[in-house]
Scaffold this active site. Structure first.
Site, PDB file in Angstrom:
ATOM      1  N   SER A  63      15.061  -3.262  -5.787  1.00  0.00           N
ATOM      2  CA  SER A  63      14.387  -3.824  -4.053  1.00  0.00           C
ATOM      3  C   SER A  63      13.808  -5.063  -5.111  1.00  0.00           C
ATOM      4  O   SER A  63      12.814  -4.940  -6.109  1.00  0.00           O
ATOM      5  CB  SER A  63      12.963  -3.732  -2.956  1.00  0.00           C
ATOM      6  OG  SER A  63      12.962  -4.148  -2.391  1.00  0.00           O
ATOM      7  N   TYR A  74       5.127   2.120  -2.019  1.00  0.00           N
ATOM      8  CA  TYR A  74       6.071   1.484  -2.263  1.00  0.00           C
ATOM      9  C   TYR A  74       6.748   0.742  -3.595  1.00  0.00           C
ATOM     10  O   TYR A  74       8.128   1.013  -4.063  1.00  0.00           O
ATOM     11  CB  TYR A  74       5.919   0.719  -1.018  1.00  0.00           C
ATOM     12  CG  TYR A  74       7.949   0.099  -0.512  1.00  0.00           C
ATOM     13  CD1 TYR A  74       9.179   1.138  -0.870  1.00  0.00           C
ATOM     14  CD2 TYR A  74       8.024  -0.975  -0.615  1.00  0.00           C
ATOM     15  CE1 TYR A  74      10.084   1.013  -0.346  1.00  0.00           C
ATOM     16  CE2 TYR A  74       9.256  -1.808  -0.901  1.00  0.00           C
ATOM     17  CZ  TYR A  74      10.109  -0.685  -0.496  1.00  0.00           C
ATOM     18  OH  TYR A  74      11.875  -1.176  -0.709  1.00  0.00           O
TER      19      TYR A  74
END
Length: 269
Positions: A146, A159
């Site tokens: 990501s 995260y």
């Protein structure tokens, strides 16, 4: 670009294949005539996708349901694939879990699930499926990281930390495997409109206010990059810009920018 393979000697395992980027990746891979093993928690969705891929592309799609947050999930999935007599040429570690909220207010169990899926299961599956790839001198690993891997994101602290692990792990492993016939690719999408954002209170973060990617465009870029043996794929201009910006800013500003993407819905994380 490598030429399409035949179903006789190519099977790809895709985790998190029931929706979003995972389903889009399965479709892209099936178009190149790879057989598929599809895994996620939602069996009905996997079965529907398997039927679609078989009918559209003439490939074989095997469904194995697995909750990758469960203890020893990677080991169980590897054993299930082995028991089916399937040899995996390409491993796509796409499954992931998000969470939004202040760390002192979120639940440790939720963070544990994030770490189990995003790091532990990914590492376990890579360890198990990599060894046969190296032994035969051919294989491919594609990991979904990501843009959060590059930016510490307040209220997504765990995260973004797990995605940093995915990116660092992929880069280091790819270097280790130089000359082995096995490649490792990490894809770093920005904001993508998927059901993924409906989990872990992420919808409260305004993250989707600046959506820049759709699952198919991310999947196309990721798969082409993996076939070309690229180490890192940034699937949009925004993500490419963001990857360069992080090199220019002071670390404190990088964290502030990560925070702004949560509070203001900036468009490239």
């Amino acid at each position: 670009m490598s030429s399409p393979a035949t179903t006789a000697d190519r099977t790809a395992l895709v985790t998190g294949a029931s929706s979003g980027i995972g389903a889009a990746l399965a479709r892209e891979i099936a178009m190149d005539q790879y057989d598929l093993v599809l895994t996620a928690r939602r069996e009905e969705r996997l079965q529907n996708l398997a039927e679609e891929l078989e009918a559209t592309h003439g490939v074989t799609a095997t469904v194995i349901t697995q909750d990758l947050a469960a203890e020893k999930a990677g080991e169980e999935l590897f054993e299930a694939v082995t028991n089916e007599g399937i040899e995996i040429h390409t491993l796509v570690n796409n499954a992931g879990v998000p969470l939004y909220g202040r760390f002192d207010e979120t639940e440790l169990e939720d963070e544990r699930d994030i770490m189990e899926v995003n790091m532990v299961a990914l590492t376990s599956l890579t360890k198990r499926f990599l060894r046969p790839m190296v032994k035969r001198g051919e294989g491919r690993i594609l990991n979904t990281a990501s843009m959060a891997a590059l930016y510490p994101i307040p209220k997504k602290a765990v995260y973004s930390g797990t995605k940093s692990y995915v990116l660092s792990f992929s880069r280091a492993l790819g270097h280790e495997l130089d000359g082995s016939g096995v490649t490792v690719t990490a894809v770093c999408p920005g904001v993508v409109e998927t059901e993924y954002a409906n989990r872990g209170n992420v919808e409260k973060s305004n993250t989707l206010a600046g959506v820049t990617n759709d699952p198919r465009s991310v999947a196309q870029a990721a798969w082409e990059g993996a076939k070309d043996g690229e180490r890192i794929v940034f699937p949009s201009l925004h993500s490419k810009y963001g990857s360069q910006l992080v090199r220019l800013l002071p670390r404190s500003k990088v964290t502030e920018l990560g925070e702004s993407t949560v509070e203001d819905g900036a468009s490239w994380i």
